[in-house]
Write a protein that holds these residues in place. Structure first.
Motif, PDB file in Angstrom:
ATOM      1  N   TYR A 199      23.892  -3.459  27.626  1.00 21.99           N
ATOM      2  CA  TYR A 199      23.516  -3.227  26.235  1.00 21.99           C
ATOM      3  C   TYR A 199      23.922  -4.437  25.412  1.00 21.99           C
ATOM      4  CZ  TYR A 199      22.704   1.639  27.440  1.00 21.99           C
ATOM      5  OH  TYR A 199      22.230   2.787  28.014  1.00 21.99           O
ATOM      6  N   VAL A 200      23.009  -4.889  24.548  1.00 22.64           N
ATOM      7  CA  VAL A 200      23.248  -6.050  23.698  1.00 22.64           C
ATOM      8  C   VAL A 200      22.917  -5.659  22.261  1.00 22.64           C
ATOM      9  CG1 VAL A 200      22.642  -8.461  23.261  1.00 22.64           C
ATOM     10  CG2 VAL A 200      22.579  -7.564  25.604  1.00 22.64           C
ATOM     11  N   ALA A 201      23.844  -5.930  21.343  1.00 24.32           N
ATOM     12  CA  ALA A 201      23.639  -5.587  19.940  1.00 24.32           C
ATOM     13  C   ALA A 201      23.790  -6.827  19.071  1.00 24.32           C
ATOM     14  CB  ALA A 201      24.636  -4.526  19.495  1.00 24.32           C
ATOM     15  N   LEU A 202      22.938  -6.920  18.064  1.00 19.94           N
ATOM     16  CA  LEU A 202      22.990  -7.990  17.082  1.00 19.94           C
ATOM     17  C   LEU A 202      23.647  -7.421  15.830  1.00 19.94           C
ATOM     18  CD1 LEU A 202      22.113 -10.913  16.524  1.00 19.94           C
ATOM     19  CD2 LEU A 202      19.949  -9.984  15.685  1.00 19.94           C
ATOM     20  N   CYS A 203      24.756  -8.036  15.419  1.00 26.01           N
ATOM     21  CA  CYS A 203      25.572  -7.498  14.327  1.00 26.01           C
ATOM     22  C   CYS A 203      25.556  -8.440  13.127  1.00 26.01           C
ATOM     23  CB  CYS A 203      27.014  -7.330  14.788  1.00 26.01           C
ATOM     24  SG  CYS A 203      27.188  -6.422  16.334  1.00 26.01           S
ATOM     25  N   GLN A 204      25.638  -7.857  11.937  1.00 24.05           N
ATOM     26  CA  GLN A 204      25.703  -8.660  10.720  1.00 24.05           C
ATOM     27  C   GLN A 204      26.745  -8.070   9.788  1.00 24.05           C
ATOM     28  OE1 GLN A 204      22.030  -9.021   8.485  1.00 24.05           O
ATOM     29  NE2 GLN A 204      22.560 -11.119   7.946  1.00 24.05           N
ATOM     30  N   GLY A 205      27.781  -8.856   9.475  1.00 23.14           N
ATOM     31  CA  GLY A 205      28.820  -8.419   8.548  1.00 23.14           C
ATOM     32  C   GLY A 205      30.031  -7.782   9.199  1.00 23.14           C
ATOM     33  N   GLY A 206      29.978  -7.482  10.479  1.00 22.08           N
ATOM     34  CA  GLY A 206      31.106  -6.870  11.184  1.00 22.08           C
ATOM     35  C   GLY A 206      30.696  -6.499  12.595  1.00 22.08           C
ATOM     36  N   LEU A 207      31.654  -5.995  13.365  1.00 16.41           N
ATOM     37  CA  LEU A 207      31.378  -5.609  14.754  1.00 16.41           C
ATOM     38  C   LEU A 207      31.370  -4.096  14.950  1.00 16.41           C
ATOM     39  CD1 LEU A 207      33.481  -8.286  16.686  1.00 16.41           C
ATOM     40  CD2 LEU A 207      31.056  -8.350  16.058  1.00 16.41           C
TER      41      LEU A 207
END
Length: 141
Positions: free
Chosen positions: A38-46
């Motif tokens: 699983y791969v997630a793209l995060c913006q502003g935090g994890l």
């Protein structure tokens, strides 16, 4: 007038799509066997709430590539893990340490708890790439 508005909206759509970027994530260190990466793209935090865009791929081979398209320019981080037992989440100890292989962009989180500032990178190019290496915090049980 109506035609000018339509043309203006069409040009605005072209500008927005021209600004959108793509990001190729190469995930290395996949453990042989079964499971899903699983791969997630995060913006502003994890946190899960800030990692809204995600993809998955079969854990076949030592590495896997995942492509995110149509991303607005900004500052992002990538989080990845291998769900070895297929339960759809990363398993943790009672203290919250991951039991399955995981990684974050820019190598953050290997010596301390991962944080967005360490893992983040600017995304402003039409085509960018980042590598995430999976590893275990604890030996497999």
């Amino acid at each position: 007038m109506k035609r000018a508005v339509c043309c203006g909206l069409g040009l605005a759509c072209l500008v927005v799509s021209a600004r959108a970027a793509s990001l190729e994530v190469e995930v290395d260190g996949i453990e042989p066997g079964s499971g899903t990466v699983y791969v997630a793209l995060c913006q502003g935090g994890l946190a899960e709430s800030t990692c809204r865009s995600g993809k998955d791929a079969p854990a076949d081979g030592r590495s896997q590539r995942v492509l995110f398209k149509g991303i607005e320019p900004g500052v992002y981080a990538v989080v990845a893990y291998q769900d070895i037992n297929g339960n759809g989440r990363i398993d943790r100890t009672g203290l919250g340490l991951p039991l399955e292989p995981y990684g974050v962009s820019r190598g953050g989180g290997r010596r301390a708890r991962p944080d967005f500032a360490t893992a983040s990178f600017p995304l402003d190019e039409p085509g960018a790439a980042v590598r995430v290496r999976l590893a275990r915090t604890l030996p497999s049980r």
